[in-house]
Design an enzyme around this catalytic site. Sequence first.
Site: not given
Ligand code: GAR
Length: 219
Positions: A18, A67, A92-95, A109, A111, A138, A147
């Site tokens: 992304n 934290r 992948m960390r909760i803010l 974000n 998701h 989303s 999320d």
């Molecule tokens: C993506 O699919 C994103 O939607 C998800 O992690 C992936 C990262 O892919 N995010 C979550 O699950 C957040 N809750 P990428 O590193 O290739 O962009």
Amino acid sequence: MTADSCNLVVLISGNGSNLQALIDQSGVHGYRVAGVVCNNPSAFGLQRAARAGIPTAIVEHGNFPDRETFDGALLEAIDGFAPELIALAGFMRILGEAFVREHAERILNIHPSLLPKHRGMHTHQRVLAAGDKEHGVSIHFVNEELDGGPVIARSRIRVREDDTEASLARRVHRLEHALYPRVAGWFATGRLQLGDGGVYLDGRKLPSAGIETPAPTGA
Ligand code: GAR
């Protein structure tokens, strides 16, 4: 903030596809990726940033006693890039609450589910296990709930009988790569705001499920 000066800071933890889409499409959407902040020193996304000449900062959560100090270091790293918009892209960390408060109204974000369905991890697996007919992506403003912030936009696909976790992940990624740069562009050009009691696009309040955007062809 003018159309071509919105400083976007992207937070990642891993692959960064992304991030790549945001970088590749920045020219047409009115923002520039000013910096990348990452909590994982071996994330492939860091190489993507380096290849594009974008500065990075690594804030490894394991290096902090708690934290609060991690959040403080994260804030400092992000602020160092003077962000006008912050995009979590597989971060992948909760803010922490302090972090969210500091930057409320400008953190997005992405998701991989049709929120409010399937918050959290392993969404593709859970879609298959639930026998869902549809799946998707989303984009939402971030609040203190995982999320759980107000939804801006969603894009969907039909789940096929032969879909697997891997095929769903691939198909949803295509939706993500089309949608995230677009939504970042809406914010960058002043079209999108988190306002009184909801999300506004072009001055109109969006429904709680956000705006539905068509999937790109072939997704
Ligand atoms: C993506 O699919 C994103 O939607 C998800 O992690 C992936 C990262 O892919 N995010 C979550 O699950 C957040 N809750 P990428 O590193 O290739 O962009």
